[in-house]
Write an enzyme that holds these catalytic residues in place. Structure first.
Site, PDB file in Angstrom:
ATOM      1  N   TYR A 133     -41.478 -41.544  44.149  1.00 36.87           N
ATOM      2  CA  TYR A 133     -42.430 -42.078  45.053  1.00 36.87           C
ATOM      3  C   TYR A 133     -43.244 -40.704  45.835  1.00 36.87           C
ATOM      4  O   TYR A 133     -44.406 -40.799  45.738  1.00 36.87           O
ATOM      5  CB  TYR A 133     -42.186 -42.933  46.218  1.00 36.87           C
ATOM      6  N   ASP A 148     -44.191 -47.500  46.282  1.00 38.05           N
ATOM      7  CA  ASP A 148     -42.996 -47.852  47.411  1.00 38.05           C
ATOM      8  C   ASP A 148     -42.977 -49.150  47.534  1.00 38.05           C
ATOM      9  O   ASP A 148     -43.870 -49.948  46.667  1.00 38.05           O
ATOM     10  CB  ASP A 148     -43.039 -47.078  48.700  1.00 38.05           C
ATOM     11  N   GLU A 184     -44.561 -37.431  54.347  1.00 35.58           N
ATOM     12  CA  GLU A 184     -44.098 -38.512  53.156  1.00 35.58           C
ATOM     13  C   GLU A 184     -42.586 -38.804  53.464  1.00 35.58           C
ATOM     14  O   GLU A 184     -41.966 -39.924  53.448  1.00 35.58           O
ATOM     15  CB  GLU A 184     -44.480 -38.046  51.973  1.00 35.58           C
TER      16      GLU A 184
END
Ligand code: SF4
Length: 349
Positions: A126, A144, A43
């Site tokens: 996020y 996002d 991520e």
């Protein structure tokens, strides 16, 4: 299809998206495991970076640091070297800082809620939502740009997606419909839809699994969503880059520990676009005794808020000044972390 209330649209999403995701999910290396360490690294790498560009970096990073302990104990220079070219280097530093904190304070075990994850350095809402939902099946949305774009289109919502209030509103509405036991799949299905179907410029509406819900599609107004606030103009900075060669080696130096590209390696450079004469004088003042200009090149590098317009002077020199570190070709590519703004000059040396 008749108009549905916004809430009903959100509620209908999981039933349409999950079967589509089960059929269409790409086989990506970070999807082979729900181990928080692996999901977290992916991520962070994927922020501002395309999936295709991340895959190689991710595999090399995982081979070098297969556990959070390996990352916590690594030399920072090695971490930065493996990040070289991905950009936004503070991500790599924060990654290691967080790894050390998780090892020291949590015995190497990730916290299992979005709230606790968000307290760690470099983990925003996020990433916390992504880890909490994918690894721990929490109903925590990971909102996002992709998710904002999808939801703005599906609900024909004209609130500017750059506003934190819009993000909060969409996140809260999604969290109400997260399907129990399928939270991780739902987060990833939304990400996949944004990456592969509901793309920014040419969404594939005809093959979209949520087309029947989508107000923007129904109103033939897909290109009107999402709405964004007007962008601030990028500042343009001119810089002169010195490619100083002596005895088969090239001069490099480290950047300041704070600010843009903090602590990374660079070719010596200064503000402004110097003429050849000014560049030669600069090199003389730094003790490298320039003997000839091999060539000059122009390069542009774009950061989030700044555009660097660079002129590079390739100067052959007779002396290795102690102002710089001198590195051969192999060391330049293998040992020192040169950000892309400078790495683009390697082909000129
Ligand atoms: S129908 Fe088109 S605009 Fe609507 S969600 Fe699907 S791809 Fe996006």
């Amino acid at each position: 299809m008749e108009d549905k209330t916004e809430q009903a649209v959100y509620e209908a999403l999981p039933a349409l998206l999950l079967p589509w995701y089960a059929e269409n999910a790409r086989d990506l290396p970070w999807r082979h495991s729900r181990e928080p360490y692996r999901v977290w690294v992916s991520e962070i790498m994927l922020q501002q970076t395309r999936v295709e560009a991340v895959i190689g970096y991710y595999n090399r990073f995982m081979a070098a640091f297969p556990t959070i302990y390996a990352l916590a104990e690594a030399e920072e220079s090695r971490v930065l070297k493996l990040w070289e070219g991905l950009g936004y280097y503070s991500r790599a530093r924060n990654l290691q800082k967080t790894a050390k904190q998780i090892v020291d304070d949590f015995d190497g075990v990730f916290p299992d809620t979005a709230e606790a994850l968000e307290k760690l350095p470099g983990i925003g809402a996020y990433t916390a939502g992504a880890i909490a939902s994918i690894c721990f099946e929490c109903p925590s949305a990971a909102v996002d740009g992709n998710v904002l774009r999808i939801m703005a289109r599906i609900t024909a919502d004209d609130s500017p997606i750059d506003l934190p209030a819009t993000k909060r509103k969409i996140g809260a509405a999604l969290e109400k419909v997260y399907p129990k036991g399928r939270c991780g799949a739902f987060t990833q299905a939304l990400m996949e839809l944004g990456a592969c179907v509901c793309t920014p410029k040419s969404p594939g509406c005809t093959a979209c699994p949520v087309q029947t819900l989508c107000a923007a599609h129904r109103e033939n107004a897909v290109q009107s969503f999402p709405v964004k606030l007007p962008k601030a103009k990028k500042r343009v900075e001119e810089r002169t880059v010195f490619l100083l060669r002596c005895g088969g080696e090239t001069a490099i130096c480290r950047r300041e520990e704070t600010g843009l590209l903090a602590g990374l390696w660079q070719f010596p450079n200064c503000a402004g676009a110097l003429t050849v004469e000014e560049a030669v004088r600069w090199a003389e003042e730094h003790g490298v005794q320039p003997v000839g200009l091999f060539r000059s090149v122009h390069r542009t590098h774009i950061f989030t808020h700044i555009r660097w317009e660079m002129i590079g002077y390739l100067l052959d020199c007779a002396a290795k000044s102690a102002d710089f570190v001198w590195a051969g070709r192999e060391a330049l590519t293998e040992a020192y972390a040169l950000p892309t703004a400078f790495r683009m000059f390697l082909e000129d040396i």
